[in-house]
Structure formats: structure tokens, C-alpha cells
Design a protein around this motif. Structure first.
Motif, PDB file in Angstrom:
ATOM      1  N   ARG A 273      40.306  33.367   6.916  1.00 13.65           N
ATOM      2  CA  ARG A 273      41.289  33.179   7.971  1.00 13.65           C
ATOM      3  C   ARG A 273      42.460  34.142   7.804  1.00 13.65           C
ATOM      4  O   ARG A 273      42.964  34.697   8.784  1.00 13.65           O
ATOM      5  CB  ARG A 273      41.795  31.728   7.949  1.00 13.65           C
TER       6      ARG A 273
ATOM      7  N   ARG B 223      38.154  25.539  20.153  1.00 12.34           N
ATOM      8  CA  ARG B 223      38.388  25.387  18.706  1.00 12.34           C
ATOM      9  C   ARG B 223      39.353  26.454  18.214  1.00 12.34           C
ATOM     10  O   ARG B 223      39.475  27.541  18.776  1.00 12.34           O
ATOM     11  CB  ARG B 223      37.069  25.481  17.931  1.00 12.34           C
ATOM     12  N   ARG B 224      40.020  26.100  17.141  1.00 11.60           N
ATOM     13  CA  ARG B 224      40.919  27.045  16.499  1.00 11.60           C
ATOM     14  C   ARG B 224      40.175  27.846  15.430  1.00 11.60           C
ATOM     15  O   ARG B 224      39.202  27.368  14.851  1.00 11.60           O
ATOM     16  CB  ARG B 224      42.103  26.315  15.870  1.00 11.60           C
TER      17      ARG B 224
ATOM     18  N   SER C 166      37.099  29.883   6.582  1.00 11.68           N
ATOM     19  CA  SER C 166      37.735  29.386   5.361  1.00 11.68           C
ATOM     20  C   SER C 166      39.111  30.020   5.223  1.00 11.68           C
ATOM     21  O   SER C 166      39.476  30.956   5.950  1.00 11.68           O
ATOM     22  CB  SER C 166      36.884  29.745   4.142  1.00 11.68           C
TER      23      SER C 166
ATOM     24  N   ARG D 274      43.329  30.174  19.271  1.00  7.39           N
ATOM     25  CA  ARG D 274      42.349  29.270  19.870  1.00  7.39           C
ATOM     26  C   ARG D 274      41.361  30.072  20.712  1.00  7.39           C
ATOM     27  O   ARG D 274      41.745  31.022  21.395  1.00  7.39           O
ATOM     28  CB  ARG D 274      43.044  28.227  20.756  1.00  7.39           C
TER      29      ARG D 274
ATOM     30  N   GLN E  78      30.646  23.770  21.893  1.00  6.60           N
ATOM     31  CA  GLN E  78      31.302  23.433  20.630  1.00  6.60           C
ATOM     32  C   GLN E  78      32.360  24.469  20.249  1.00  6.60           C
ATOM     33  O   GLN E  78      33.301  24.150  19.520  1.00  6.60           O
ATOM     34  CB  GLN E  78      30.266  23.346  19.502  1.00  6.60           C
TER      35      GLN E  78
ATOM     36  N   ASP F 150      48.240  29.999  14.627  1.00  7.14           N
ATOM     37  CA  ASP F 150      46.784  29.947  14.725  1.00  7.14           C
ATOM     38  C   ASP F 150      46.365  30.658  16.011  1.00  7.14           C
ATOM     39  O   ASP F 150      47.214  31.108  16.802  1.00  7.14           O
ATOM     40  CB  ASP F 150      46.293  28.499  14.733  1.00  7.14           C
TER      41      ASP F 150
ATOM     42  N   SER G 149      41.224  28.440  12.503  1.00 15.83           N
ATOM     43  CA  SER G 149      41.349  27.748  11.220  1.00 15.83           C
ATOM     44  C   SER G 149      40.273  26.683  11.048  1.00 15.83           C
ATOM     45  O   SER G 149      39.991  26.273   9.917  1.00 15.83           O
ATOM     46  CB  SER G 149      42.730  27.115  11.089  1.00 15.83           C
ATOM     47  N   ASP G 150      39.678  26.193  12.180  1.00 11.35           N
ATOM     48  CA  ASP G 150      38.606  25.206  12.080  1.00 11.35           C
ATOM     49  C   ASP G 150      37.253  25.857  11.785  1.00 11.35           C
ATOM     50  O   ASP G 150      36.302  25.175  11.402  1.00 11.35           O
ATOM     51  CB  ASP G 150      38.505  24.414  13.400  1.00 11.35           C
ATOM     52  N   ILE G 151      37.176  27.153  12.008  1.00 13.24           N
ATOM     53  CA  ILE G 151      35.882  27.860  11.886  1.00 13.24           C
ATOM     54  C   ILE G 151      35.780  28.627  10.571  1.00 13.24           C
ATOM     55  O   ILE G 151      34.731  28.636   9.912  1.00 13.24           O
ATOM     56  CB  ILE G 151      35.697  28.824  13.076  1.00 13.24           C
TER      57      ILE G 151
END
Length: 893
Positions: free
Chosen positions: A387, A376-377, A383, A354, A372, A352, A379-381
């Protein structure tokens, strides 16, 4: 020791400022150079597109010209064989097939090289044996047309290009050579010199050979601008940059070329790189100046930082100020900045990425706040599908160190933009990502594309769109074994609308026509405006010929319905439609459009307001029509017209009471030519306006000459077309001619058709009022066969009715014919309108007309139309016996 510590402390905090200044300056200059490289590439691409479009356009026009010349040689070869070698081009010239002072001339030499016939004068016994244009076709097995560079022609003393084809005897043996000679300028006459820059040029070259013809930018010498050596182009078409040493003026150029499919010619367009990159060079100069100022600012900024760092007491405050200043600049930027680092799994592979840091703009672009976003990674942002694409780009950046692209944002992406510019730069073990929203620029680019492919007046696709899209449409039809139809539409009498109501009304007519055309075709068909009053309709998925005919009929009907223009109703035009079909009438866009255009001319020749399918024989008809138009234009310029006059005789006096002026064309080859053979062409081309003025001038001059001889003068009537009335200049020209020749208005009468007077056009009404106010009588010609009826007669503010010859012929054949003629005369007498019977040819008709009290007669019984020199003798002649109208009337009753 304290001094040493202070030195170490100063050095520790001074060096970062110097390094930072150098890094930022380097980064700024790197970004500048990348930007300049990108913009220069765009300027180069634009130059390539412009040069390619110019070369393609020139190749298209050149192909049409070559096809016309090729067709001439094929036609000559056919007739040479059919006539057994007795074809004489001189006869064709005398028949008007080749206009005088033509842009080309044709010559035939027999199998021994001796000239036998030509459209250009030559001496008997002239031989071209041994000349390239004779020997090469003679000994070459190819049946193609041969093209030879320009040489000075011995007969005309000017450079000419020769295009020759061998002639064959009945048994297939070589029987001579026919060649067409044109001046080089003809091959570039359709290229607008105004569109070329000073260092630009277009040429047509023989494949891997010399220049045939050229057009260069203004104020440039052709001999000092072209290639030093003949260029060689291997590909069928393309574009490239050529260094300055290849050209005689040592100026580098962007060169595009396109080879003609059926001929060994290449259309070449060369654009000066100085002009092509002028805007970029100016912009680059500005960017460099900004970069210099920025670098100076960085140096100054570093020096100030160093100065503050010396004072340890201000170190913390200064560091905070610098940090805050930098953060404000980054957060206030229009671009989003991200700093990302890879996240490794247990096996040491990247699983991933970050977000280590970002500015507020970067966070806002994905709908988050900075607090925010950081940490964050990816993969969190994103789809899963998004990704995978992002990971691939980040992995590539880690490997190569740099990656950039313009990226169309999917609808499901969290990015708040439709297009972004992405720039990835590896920084240590991390990646710096820059995002810039370019949605507005892309929208502008799309708008420019739409503008280039859309007609601004009608909002229909334009010629550029058609030439780009039609080949693809044809290819799809061919691969699916389907037919398609091309409808070439031209509005008849559109020029009359522009001339009478103005160009605003013409534009309104074109927009309304576009709407009507779109309403008649199917949803998947295409309506295109080519330009002027020409439209094209592409009918796809044609199953039956009847469907094409049905749509063509609907178009003719829709266009012929009245238009309301400039507040005036009942304006009418018609649509002449030519139709070509794929694949039977052509396999490519150029051929199908050309054949549809030819069929459209056939529709016009057949009477306008109709459609016509293409047939191969129509090409010969078109050549004859174009020759007639050119000859008529030449007749106007040379004043090849003369006037004849036909007397009108009073039925009571038997003497000449007036006469009609009739136009004749003294054709240089065909001799005296009647109006029926050329008036339609004059109407179609608009030459009728100039010819009408010539007629008025000649008639007024003739009356003045008779007046100077003290002859007994009678009124002379002049025929006037509807176009002359609608132009709004007729009454003024008449008044000026009467004044210059010192003629009383009562000696001039104007003959009009019924159709030109029925209507509410203000221009026509004003013209009629002006002529009546001058004292000029108005006559209706051929009354009874047009739009008027007896009930409408009272609406026509005229002085005389000329009853059509059809009623004169039936006068003595039936009681109905006599009754109808009597009704016309009675109605005219009640409205105080005079009457003239046209086409009187027998004494029986004369007696009947005298009995009906018809005031005047005209026809061969009295006299044919004669030259002006014969009129004085007729002025004193008694044509009829004294009227016995009362006695005949009593007998008839």
C-alpha cells in the motif's frame, strides 16, 4: 416555442457525442503517440546495444592484435640492446621467425636514420631521417609505441600503417628506431563484412585523429560514408546518435566507440539509423493506419449517436445500447482499467484511494469480481508494504498528471501476474489506471537473454556469458584477496572425429565432453564452451596450486576415457589444458584468457593430453609454432616437397627387392627438412591429408617415369597416417592415381602404423579391404613398439611386418634379442606374412638376419634414402654376398 425546446433538447444531447468522439480520438492518438515513443525508444536502445557490442568486440580483437605487434617491437628492442646493435632481422627471416609474404614487416634504422636491417628488401644507404615515425620516437621522452596514419610505402607501393618504438643503447641513450608496418586491411581482417548493413561501418581511429583502417557495408564507397571531420570522443566508451550532417553521405547513425586501454586508438562502430529503425517505421505506419480507421469509426459513431439523439423517443434505448456496447468493449479488453479517487481525512489530507469503477479484467487480475471490486479501498486490497508503494505512485500521478512503468509483481501481491505494465493518468480529481499483463513478454525476453548466453549444443554458458561475467568474477576475487584459475581446454584430434564419423558424431562428443567436465569441477565452479572444441573452466576460491593441478588431472583423465559415438565404441580424444592464475598471470579477463590459451599450446607441444601452467617465456614459443604452421601451409600451396627413396634388399638375392618413399621438405630458408620437424604440425592442422595426396601423386609419377625408361621396376611403399585412413578417401585417390599414371597396383605398397589398424571403425576397415581388393600390399611399420602383441598378430590382415629398429639393434647383443626376433619371424612365417628388418647397420646384423630367414633388410648398411635420380644405378647393384643362411643357422643353433 416547441421548435425552440426541440432545438435545446437536440443540442443538449448532440454535444456530448461530439465531445466524446473528440476525447476518445484524442485519447487514442495520445496512446498511439506514447506507444510509438516507447517502441522507438526500444528500437533506439536495441541499436545502441548492437552498436556497443560491435564496438566492444572490435576493440577486444584490435587490442589482441596491437599486443602482438607491441610484443614484437619490445622483443626487437631487447635483442638490439643485448647484441649491441648488431641484430640482423634478415637472419631471423632465414631462420623462419618471419614467414614469407607476411602480413607485416619490421625495419630498424640507426640513430642517424639510416636503414640497417629489415624483413623486407631495401637498398643500402636509405635514410628515414626527418620522417615522423623516426623523429617522434627519437625526441619524445615516452617509451610507448607510436602509431602513424597510413601512407604509401616507398618499398611496397601500397598504403601502410607504421608502429614505431625507440631503441636504446647499453647506456640508455637513443640508438635508433624499430617499426612494424602493416597494411590497413589487416586491422579489420577479423571483422565480418556480411554482418554490416549497407550504411554501416567500423573504423579504428587514432585518438582525436584520422581513420587508420575501416570496413564498410557491402557495395559502399569508403570515401563517401565516414565522418566529414575527425570525431572527438571524450569518454572511454559509449554510444550516441549522430546527425546526418556529420557524415559525408548525410545519413544519421547510431555510433558506439571504445578506447583501447594501452594504445591511443578508438574502435568505432556506426549503424545506419535508416536500417536500425526500419522495423519500427513499418510498424508505426501500420499503427497510424489503424488509428485513422479508429478515428473514422469514432466520427461515424458520433454521427450515428447524434442522429439517434434527435429522435427523443429513441433516446433511452439508444443510450442503453451505447452504454452496453462500451461496457462489452471495456470488459472484453485484455487490459485492466480502474478509476480511482482519493479519500480525504479530516485535515484535508489524502488517507486512501477508492475504486470508483473497473472492468471485469481489472477485477479478475486481483482475484475478485467486478461487483466486489467497485467501492473498495486500496487499503482493503493491498498489504501495508504494498500500500505504501502504491500510495506514493498515486500521489505522484496527482502531482504530475502521468506515470507509467513496467512493474515486477511481488509474490505476496494479489495481482495474478508476475510482470505488469502500469499506466496512471490523472482525470480531473481522480486517477485512471491501466494494467496490462506482460508476464509472457518478459518471459520471452528472459528466454532471449538465456539464449544469448547459452551454447545451444551443450547447454553450457557461452563466450558471450564468459566475457560478461568473468570481469565481475575477477573483481570479486581481487576484493577478497582470493586466487582464481582459468583452464583453457582444447580437444586433441577432435577434427578426426568430424572427418571420419561425421559432424553428428562430433556434436555428440562435445555434449558428452561437457557432461564430463561438469562432473569433475566443484559446484561453484563454471564450465564454458567457447566454440568449436574449446572449453574454459573458471575455478573460484583457489586456496592451493595443488587443487588446480588435481582438477586438471581429473579433466585429462575424464576426457581420455573412450566415447561411444554413432554406435561405434572406443573413440578416443585427449584434452590439452592451459592454466593461468589470478592475480599472478594477469589482472583482467583478456590477459588471463590469452595466457591460458598460450599455456594450452605449450601442453599440445609437450605431447597433448596433459596440462601446463602459464609462464612468460611461452609467448615466444607460440610465435615460433604459428610461424611453422604458416610456413607449412605455404609449402603445400607452393609444392615445396620432394621424395627420397631407401632401397630394401632381399637377404637371399642381395638385390634391391623394393623401396620406401620418404618425404622431404625443401624449406626456402633452412633447406632440406626431415619429416620429424613438421609431421606433428601437419597432423595438428589437418594438412597431413593434403600432404598425403601430394606424396601419392609424386610417387606414382616417378614410377611412371622409370617405366617409360624401361627400368626394372620394384614395389615402392608409401607411409599413410591414421587420419588418411579415417577420411575414407584414400583408396579412391589411390585408384585414380594408378589409373592416370598407368601403374600396376602391385608396384604400390602402403605402410601403416599398428595403432591405425587396431580398432573397429567401419571407415578404416572398408579402406583396408578396398586397397587389398585392388592388389595393393599392406605393411605394418615399426612393428613391436605399438599396440600389437604377437597374440594379436593374427588379427592384422597384412602382407609384411617391418620390425622396428630397436629389435634389430638388440639382435646381436643378447640371446634374448635373438630369441625375440626369431619368435616374430616364426609367427609371421606361420601366418604367411613377410618380414623386413629396419635399421640394419652392420654386417653382423645382416648375417644373423640371413640365418633367421628374414626376407628383406633396410637400413644404412644397404643405403641411405637418396633422391630419385640415384635409384636407377642402385637397381642393378648387388648389395650382399649370396646367403649362407643354412650354415649360419647351424652355427647359431
Amino acid at each position: 416555442m416547441r421548435t425552440n425546446n426541440r432545438y435545446q433538447i437536440d443540442l443538449r444531447y448532440i454535444l456530448p457525442w461530439a465531445v466524446l468522439a473528440i476525447l476518445l480520438a484524442s485519447l487514442s492518438w495520445d496512446m498511439l503517440f506514447i506507444k510509438l515513443d516507447h517502441d522507438k525508444a526500444l528500437a533506439r536502445q536495441n541499436g545502441f546495444r548492437q552498436a556497443t557490442a560491435l564496438a566492444n568486440s572490435y576493440a577486444e580483437q584490435l587490442s589482441r592484435t596491437m599486443e602482438q605487434i607491441d610484443q614484437i617491437t619490445l622483443t626487437i628492442r631487447y635483442y638490439w640492446k643485448e647484441t649491441g646493435g648488431t641484430l640482423r632481422l634478415e637472419d631471423q627471416v632465414r631462420s623462419g621467425l618471419y614467414p614469407l609474404n607476411s602480413w607485416l614487416f619490421v625495419t630498424i634504422a640507426d640513430r642517424n636514420g639510416e636503414l640497417v636491417t629489415s624483413t623486407f628488401p631495401f637498398k643500402k644507404g636509405m635514410s628515414v631521417a626527418g620522417k615522423n615515425w623516426f623523429e617522434q620516437p627519437r625526441f619524445n621522452a615516452s617509451d610507448a609505441i607510436f602509431i602513424f596514419p597510413a601512407e604509401t610505402g616507398p618499398r611496397i607501393g601500397k598504403p601502410i600503417i607504421r608502429l614505431s618504438r625507440k631503441l636504446l643503447a647499453e647506456d640508455g641513450a637513443f640508438d635508433g628506431v624499430a617499426w612494424v608496418a602493416v597494411q590497413p586491411d589487416y586491422l579489420t581482417s577479423f571483422q565480418d563484412q556480411q554482418s554490416l548493413g549497407k550504411g554501416d561501418f567500423v573504423t579504428v581511429n587514432i585518438k582525436n585523429g584520422p581513420v587508420l583502417a575501416a570496413k564498410v557495408g557491402q557495395n559502399r564507397d569508403q570515401a563517401q560514408i565516414f565522418y566529414r571531420d575527425n570525431p572527438v570522443f571524450d569518454a572511454f566508451g559509449g554510444a550516441m546518435e549522430e546527425p546526418g550532417e556529420k557524415f559525408q553521405d548525410n545519413e544519421a547513425r547510431i555510433v558506439a566507440w571504445k578506447k583501447l586501454e594501452n594504445y591511443p586508438l578508438i574502435a568505432v562502430a556506426a549503424l545506419s539509423e535508416t536500417d536500425a529503425f526500419a522495423a519500427f517505421d513499418k510498424m508505426a505506419q501500420s499503427y497510424r493506419q489503424i488509428a485513422v480507421v479508429g478515428t473514422a469509426f469514432l466520427i461515424l459513431f458520433a454521427l450515428v449517436g447524434m442522429g439517434f439523439s434527435v429522435h427523443l423517443g429513441w433516446r433511452k434505448r439508444h443510450a442503453e445500447n451505447v452504454k452496453n456496447t462500451y461496457r462489452l468493449a471495456v470488459d472484453g479488453a485484455q487490459e485492466g482499467f480502474y478509476m480511482m479517487r482519493p479519500v480525504f481525512g479530516r485535515g484535508g489530507n489524502i488517507i486512501d484511494f477508492r475504486v470508483e469503477d473497473c472492468n471485469e479484467r481489472a477485477a479478475a487480475m486481483v482475484g475478485l469480481g467486478k461487483h466486489q471490486m467497485v467501492g473498495r479501498r486500496i487499503s482493503d486490497i493491498l498489504s501495508e508494504g504494498q500500500r505504501r508503494g502504491m500510495f506514493a505512485v498515486l500521489q505522484r500521478t496527482l502531482e504530475t498528471g502521468f506515470y507509467e512503468e513496467e512493474f515486477r509483481v511481488p509474490a505476496t501481491s494479489p495481482l495474478k501476474a508476475s510482470w505488469v505494465y502500469r499506466r496512471f493518468v490523472r482525470a480531473g480529481d481522480g486517477i485512471a489506471l491501466t494494467l496490462r499483463d506482460i508476464s509472457e513478454a518478459k518471459a520471452h525476453e528472459q528466454a532471449l537473454s538465456n539464449q544469448a548466453n547459452t551454447d545451444p549444443l551443450t547447454k553450457l554458458p557461452n563466450r558471450h556469458w564468459l566475457m560478461d561475467q568473468l570481469p565481475t568474477t575477477i573483481s570479486h576475487a581481487g576484493s577478497g584477496n582470493r586466487q582464481l584459475a582459468i583452464l583453457f581446454i582444447d580437444l586433441d584430434n577432435f577434427k578426426n572425429i568430424n572427418d571420419t564419423l561425421g559432424h553428428d558424431a562430433g556434436d555428440e562428443l562435445l555434449k558428452n565432453t561437457a557432461l564430463r567436465l561438469k562432473s569433475t569441477v566443484r559446484a561453484f565452479d563454471h564450465v564454458v564452451r567457447l566454440g568449436g572444441d574449446e572449453f574454459t573452466v573458471i575455478l573460484e576460491q583457489v586456496d592451493m596450486l595443488e587443487n588446480v593441478s588435481r582438477i586438471a588431472e581429473q579433466i585429462v583423465k575424464a576426457v581420455s576415457a573412450p566415447f561411444t559415438l554413432a554406435g561405434i565404441s572406443d573413440n578416443r580424444v585427449n584434452a590439452s589444458i592451459g592454466i593461468s592464475l589470478f592475480p599472478q598471470d594477469g589482472a583482467d579477463a583478456e590477459t588471463l584468457l590469452k595466457h591460458a590459451d598460450i599455456a594450452m599450446y605449450a601442453a599440445k607441444a609437450a605431447g597433448k593430453g596433459r596440462y601446463h601452467f602459464y609462464h612468460s617465456h611461452l609467448s615466444d614459443t607460440l610465435v615460433l609454432k604459428l610461424n611453422k604452421e604458416a610456413a607449412l601451409q605455404q609449402a603445400v600451396e607452393r609444392d615445396e616437397f620432394l621424395m627420397h627413396y631407401q632401397p630394401r634388399v632381399g637377404t637371399n638375392t642381395g638385390k634391391m627387392s623394393s623401396m620406401e618413399a620418404l618425404l622431404r621438405w625443401m624449406h626456402p630458408k633452412r633447406g632440406l627438412t626431415l619429416p620429424e620437424e613438421f609431421i606433428d604440425v601437419a597432423e595438428d592442422t589437418g594438412l597431413i591429408l593434403r600432404i598425403g595426396e601430394i606424396v601419392i601423386e609424386k610417387v606414382c609419377a616417378q614410377i611412371a617415369e622409370w617405366k617409360s625408361r624401361d627400368l626394372v621396376l620394384v614395389p615402392v611403399s608409401i607411409n599413410v597416417s591414421g587420419l588418411q585412413l579415417k577420411s575414407g578417401n584414400l583408396s579412391g585417390f589411390l585408384q585414380d592415381a594408378l589409373r592416370r599414371h598407368d601403374i600396376a597396383p602391385s608396384l604400390i605398397e602402403i605402410e601403416l602404423t599398428e595403432s591405425s589398424m587396431i580398432g573397429k571403425e567401419k571407415t578404416v576397415i572398408d579402406e583396408l579391404k578396398a586397397m587389398r581388393a585392388m592388389g595393393i600390399k599392406l605393411l605394418i611399420d615399426d612393428f613391436g613398439i605399438g599396440y600389437s602383441s604377437l597374440s594379436q598378430l593374427q588379427q592384422l590382415d597384412v602382407d609384411v611386418l617391418k620390425v622396428d629398429r630397436a629389435f634389430t639393434e638388440s639382435l646381436c647383443k643378447s640371446a634374448e634379442g635373438m630369441a625375440f626376433f626369431k619368435a616374430i619371424i616364426s609367427m609371421a612365417d606361420a601366418l604367411n606374412i613377410g618380414t623386413v628388418a629396419e635399421g640394419v647397420e652392420t654386417a653382423e646384423q645382416v648375417r644373423a638376419l640371413q640365418a633367421l630367414s628374414c626376407e628383406e633388410i633396410q637400413g644404412h648398411f644397404v643405403s641411405r634414402a637418396v633422391p630419385a635420380a640415384e635409384i636407377p644405378a642402385l637397381m642393378l647393384k648387388s648389395f650382399l654376398f649370396p646367403s649362407s643362411a643354412p650354415r649360419i643357422a647351424a652355427a647359431l643353433s
